[in-house]
Design a protein around this motif. Structure first.
Motif, PDB file in Angstrom:
ATOM      1  N   SER A 124     -11.481   2.486   6.336  1.00 29.99           N
ATOM      2  CA  SER A 124     -11.734   3.878   6.716  1.00 29.99           C
ATOM      3  C   SER A 124     -11.074   4.874   5.777  1.00 29.99           C
ATOM      4  O   SER A 124     -11.503   6.022   5.697  1.00 29.99           O
ATOM      5  CB  SER A 124     -11.248   4.139   8.144  1.00 29.99           C
ATOM      6  OG  SER A 124      -9.827   4.098   8.195  1.00 29.99           O
ATOM      7  N   GLY A 125      -9.992   4.469   5.121  1.00 33.25           N
ATOM      8  CA  GLY A 125      -9.268   5.383   4.241  1.00 33.25           C
ATOM      9  C   GLY A 125      -8.331   6.320   4.982  1.00 33.25           C
ATOM     10  O   GLY A 125      -7.825   7.285   4.401  1.00 33.25           O
ATOM     11  N   LEU A 126      -8.083   6.036   6.260  1.00 33.96           N
ATOM     12  CA  LEU A 126      -7.229   6.918   7.056  1.00 33.96           C
ATOM     13  C   LEU A 126      -5.842   7.076   6.445  1.00 33.96           C
ATOM     14  O   LEU A 126      -5.354   8.190   6.289  1.00 33.96           O
ATOM     15  CB  LEU A 126      -7.094   6.410   8.495  1.00 33.96           C
ATOM     16  CG  LEU A 126      -6.048   7.161   9.334  1.00 33.96           C
ATOM     17  CD1 LEU A 126      -6.522   8.567   9.664  1.00 33.96           C
ATOM     18  CD2 LEU A 126      -5.697   6.407  10.588  1.00 33.96           C
ATOM     19  N   MET A 127      -5.211   5.978   6.114  1.00 28.47           N
ATOM     20  CA  MET A 127      -3.826   6.055   5.659  1.00 28.47           C
ATOM     21  C   MET A 127      -3.698   6.801   4.332  1.00 28.47           C
ATOM     22  O   MET A 127      -2.761   7.574   4.136  1.00 28.47           O
ATOM     23  CB  MET A 127      -3.201   4.662   5.585  1.00 28.47           C
ATOM     24  CG  MET A 127      -3.126   3.961   6.934  1.00 28.47           C
ATOM     25  SD  MET A 127      -2.482   4.994   8.282  1.00 28.47           S
ATOM     26  CE  MET A 127      -0.812   5.245   7.749  1.00 28.47           C
ATOM     27  N   GLN A 128      -4.642   6.594   3.423  1.00 22.05           N
ATOM     28  CA  GLN A 128      -4.621   7.330   2.167  1.00 22.05           C
ATOM     29  C   GLN A 128      -4.808   8.831   2.427  1.00 22.05           C
ATOM     30  O   GLN A 128      -4.153   9.674   1.804  1.00 22.05           O
ATOM     31  CB  GLN A 128      -5.715   6.836   1.209  1.00 22.05           C
ATOM     32  CG  GLN A 128      -5.534   5.415   0.744  1.00 22.05           C
ATOM     33  CD  GLN A 128      -6.155   4.408   1.705  1.00 22.05           C
ATOM     34  OE1 GLN A 128      -6.626   4.720   2.795  1.00 22.05           O
ATOM     35  NE2 GLN A 128      -6.137   3.142   1.308  1.00 22.05           N
ATOM     36  N   ALA A 129      -5.713   9.173   3.345  1.00 21.42           N
ATOM     37  CA  ALA A 129      -5.969  10.575   3.647  1.00 21.42           C
ATOM     38  C   ALA A 129      -4.770  11.227   4.338  1.00 21.42           C
ATOM     39  O   ALA A 129      -4.408  12.368   4.022  1.00 21.42           O
ATOM     40  CB  ALA A 129      -7.218  10.705   4.512  1.00 21.42           C
ATOM     41  N   LEU A 130      -4.153  10.516   5.274  1.00 25.20           N
ATOM     42  CA  LEU A 130      -2.970  11.043   5.956  1.00 25.20           C
ATOM     43  C   LEU A 130      -1.836  11.232   4.959  1.00 25.20           C
ATOM     44  O   LEU A 130      -1.165  12.266   4.961  1.00 25.20           O
ATOM     45  CB  LEU A 130      -2.542  10.097   7.086  1.00 25.20           C
ATOM     46  CG  LEU A 130      -1.313  10.508   7.887  1.00 25.20           C
ATOM     47  CD1 LEU A 130      -1.527  11.845   8.577  1.00 25.20           C
ATOM     48  CD2 LEU A 130      -0.972   9.416   8.895  1.00 25.20           C
ATOM     49  N   ASP A 131      -1.642  10.254   4.104  1.00 21.88           N
ATOM     50  CA  ASP A 131      -0.640  10.322   3.039  1.00 21.88           C
ATOM     51  C   ASP A 131      -0.887  11.559   2.171  1.00 21.88           C
ATOM     52  O   ASP A 131       0.018  12.361   1.915  1.00 21.88           O
ATOM     53  CB  ASP A 131      -0.727   9.019   2.236  1.00 21.88           C
ATOM     54  CG  ASP A 131      -0.143   9.046   0.843  1.00 21.88           C
ATOM     55  OD1 ASP A 131       0.208  10.105   0.313  1.00 21.88           O
ATOM     56  OD2 ASP A 131      -0.062   7.957   0.248  1.00 21.88           O
ATOM     57  N   TYR A 132      -2.125  11.751   1.748  1.00 28.38           N
ATOM     58  CA  TYR A 132      -2.468  12.868   0.870  1.00 28.38           C
ATOM     59  C   TYR A 132      -2.279  14.206   1.595  1.00 28.38           C
ATOM     60  O   TYR A 132      -1.715  15.150   1.031  1.00 28.38           O
ATOM     61  CB  TYR A 132      -3.905  12.724   0.364  1.00 28.38           C
ATOM     62  CG  TYR A 132      -4.240  13.714  -0.711  1.00 28.38           C
ATOM     63  CD1 TYR A 132      -3.773  13.543  -2.009  1.00 28.38           C
ATOM     64  CD2 TYR A 132      -5.016  14.830  -0.422  1.00 28.38           C
ATOM     65  CE1 TYR A 132      -4.071  14.466  -2.995  1.00 28.38           C
ATOM     66  CE2 TYR A 132      -5.312  15.760  -1.399  1.00 28.38           C
ATOM     67  CZ  TYR A 132      -4.838  15.578  -2.687  1.00 28.38           C
ATOM     68  OH  TYR A 132      -5.122  16.499  -3.661  1.00 28.38           O
ATOM     69  N   LYS A 159       2.594   0.297   9.205  1.00 29.62           N
ATOM     70  CA  LYS A 159       1.852   1.307   8.443  1.00 29.62           C
ATOM     71  C   LYS A 159       2.600   2.623   8.251  1.00 29.62           C
ATOM     72  O   LYS A 159       2.302   3.355   7.309  1.00 29.62           O
ATOM     73  CB  LYS A 159       0.517   1.609   9.124  1.00 29.62           C
ATOM     74  CG  LYS A 159      -0.415   0.437   9.208  1.00 29.62           C
ATOM     75  CD  LYS A 159      -1.212   0.285   7.937  1.00 29.62           C
ATOM     76  CE  LYS A 159      -2.284  -0.763   8.101  1.00 29.62           C
ATOM     77  NZ  LYS A 159      -3.522  -0.406   7.463  1.00 29.62           N
ATOM     78  N   LEU A 160       3.523   2.942   9.137  1.00 25.96           N
ATOM     79  CA  LEU A 160       4.229   4.217   9.015  1.00 25.96           C
ATOM     80  C   LEU A 160       5.691   4.054   8.606  1.00 25.96           C
ATOM     81  O   LEU A 160       6.151   4.705   7.677  1.00 25.96           O
ATOM     82  CB  LEU A 160       4.141   5.003  10.332  1.00 25.96           C
ATOM     83  CG  LEU A 160       2.737   5.449  10.733  1.00 25.96           C
ATOM     84  CD1 LEU A 160       2.743   6.085  12.109  1.00 25.96           C
ATOM     85  CD2 LEU A 160       2.140   6.389   9.706  1.00 25.96           C
ATOM     86  N   PHE A 161       6.410   3.173   9.284  1.00 26.80           N
ATOM     87  CA  PHE A 161       7.834   3.044   8.986  1.00 26.80           C
ATOM     88  C   PHE A 161       8.110   2.187   7.766  1.00 26.80           C
ATOM     89  O   PHE A 161       9.034   2.470   7.000  1.00 26.80           O
ATOM     90  CB  PHE A 161       8.591   2.465  10.189  1.00 26.80           C
ATOM     91  CG  PHE A 161       8.442   3.255  11.450  1.00 26.80           C
ATOM     92  CD1 PHE A 161       8.118   4.606  11.446  1.00 26.80           C
ATOM     93  CD2 PHE A 161       8.633   2.649  12.668  1.00 26.80           C
ATOM     94  CE1 PHE A 161       7.987   5.322  12.623  1.00 26.80           C
ATOM     95  CE2 PHE A 161       8.514   3.354  13.859  1.00 26.80           C
ATOM     96  CZ  PHE A 161       8.195   4.696  13.835  1.00 26.80           C
ATOM     97  N   ASN A 162       7.350   1.114   7.571  1.00 26.29           N
ATOM     98  CA  ASN A 162       7.611   0.188   6.470  1.00 26.29           C
ATOM     99  C   ASN A 162       6.637   0.351   5.306  1.00 26.29           C
ATOM    100  O   ASN A 162       6.554  -0.523   4.452  1.00 26.29           O
ATOM    101  CB  ASN A 162       7.565  -1.261   6.969  1.00 26.29           C
ATOM    102  CG  ASN A 162       8.693  -1.568   7.936  1.00 26.29           C
ATOM    103  OD1 ASN A 162       9.707  -0.883   7.970  1.00 26.29           O
ATOM    104  ND2 ASN A 162       8.513  -2.583   8.746  1.00 26.29           N
ATOM    105  N   ASP A 163       5.910   1.457   5.265  1.00 26.73           N
ATOM    106  CA  ASP A 163       4.952   1.688   4.184  1.00 26.73           C
ATOM    107  C   ASP A 163       5.695   1.738   2.851  1.00 26.73           C
ATOM    108  O   ASP A 163       6.762   2.351   2.741  1.00 26.73           O
ATOM    109  CB  ASP A 163       4.204   3.001   4.408  1.00 26.73           C
ATOM    110  CG  ASP A 163       3.145   3.246   3.370  1.00 26.73           C
ATOM    111  OD1 ASP A 163       2.143   2.510   3.374  1.00 26.73           O
ATOM    112  OD2 ASP A 163       3.322   4.157   2.532  1.00 26.73           O
ATOM    113  N   THR A 164       5.132   1.087   1.847  1.00 26.95           N
ATOM    114  CA  THR A 164       5.745   1.104   0.515  1.00 26.95           C
ATOM    115  C   THR A 164       4.982   2.026  -0.431  1.00 26.95           C
ATOM    116  O   THR A 164       5.331   2.153  -1.585  1.00 26.95           O
ATOM    117  CB  THR A 164       5.797  -0.319  -0.083  1.00 26.95           C
ATOM    118  OG1 THR A 164       4.467  -0.845  -0.128  1.00 26.95           O
ATOM    119  CG2 THR A 164       6.688  -1.219   0.738  1.00 26.95           C
ATOM    120  N   GLY A 165       3.937   2.666   0.078  1.00 21.38           N
ATOM    121  CA  GLY A 165       3.133   3.582  -0.731  1.00 21.38           C
ATOM    122  C   GLY A 165       3.541   5.021  -0.497  1.00 21.38           C
ATOM    123  O   GLY A 165       4.720   5.353  -0.375  1.00 21.38           O
ATOM    124  N   GLY A 166       2.537   5.876  -0.373  1.00 17.93           N
ATOM    125  CA  GLY A 166       2.758   7.311  -0.292  1.00 17.93           C
ATOM    126  C   GLY A 166       3.458   7.800   0.956  1.00 17.93           C
ATOM    127  O   GLY A 166       4.027   8.885   0.963  1.00 17.93           O
TER     128      GLY A 166
END
Length: 188
Positions: A124-132, A159-166
């Motif tokens: 869905s791209g949700l996490m990338q969009a939320l990050d952005y 997905k939120l606490f241990n995210d290693t990306g944005g």
């Protein structure tokens, strides 16, 4: 029904509401423990934007519902939102960003994304969009309180606490809501 107990949780929410910075807070815990109720009662339903994920909903259904929620909560006509629902989460958060930019700049914008894990469907791209949205816009402001809520605790942690990306270290507050203690049960 008035909010019973949850004194520490209410003080925690007040601290983030009163902050002079934008905040990204997460409330998680098992189903039916009162996460949504706590947030709705604390804010009295006075949100800038409120959206709930649809269990087992497709991306297109989420986009349709997001457009309807924007029309209900933000200065966007319901007709226009239904005619042009966003196609992607990036588009959806861009619409939210535009609504924030055109709103009264003197008030706190409480954005409540309830059942965020349900929105994160495959590809869905949700996490990338939320990050952005958070990193390129909301975090740079002083007036956004983004509240994400979810019952899927393992998803929230991963997905939120241990995210290693944005979104790495972007959550400014986390609250694991637990069932009432004995005193709160007695008060209830």
């Amino acid at each position: 029904m008035a909010l019973i107990g949850r004194k520490a949780e209410r003080e925690w929410l007040q601290q983030y509401f009163d902050s002079s910075e934008s905040e990204f807070i997460v409330i998680y815990g098992r189903r039916r423990v009162g996460k949504t109720y706590l947030v709705k009662e604390f804010f009295g339903g006075d949100f800038f934007f409120y959206f709930t994920g649809v269990a087992k909903g497709s991306l297109s259904l989420h986009m349709e519902r997001f457009a309807v929620a924007l029309a209900e909560w933000c200065p966007v006509s319901k007709k226009a939102a239904r005619q042009l629902p966003p196609k992607t989460w990036m588009d959806a958060f861009d619409l939210l960003k535009e609504a924030i930019k055109t709103a009264d700049q003197s008030s706190r914008k409480v954005i409540f994304l309830d059942e965020l894990p349900w929105m994160d469907t495959a590809k869905s791209g949700l996490m990338q969009a939320l990050d952005y949205f958070w990193n390129s816009f909301a975090s740079a402001r002083k007036d956004v309180l983004l509240i994400a809520c979810g019952s899927a605790s393992s998803w929230v942690v991963r997905k939120l606490f241990n995210d290693t990306g944005g979104l790495h270290n972007r959550v400014t507050g986390k609250l694991q809501l637990r069932p009432f203690d004995l005193k709160e049960c007695e008060d209830y």
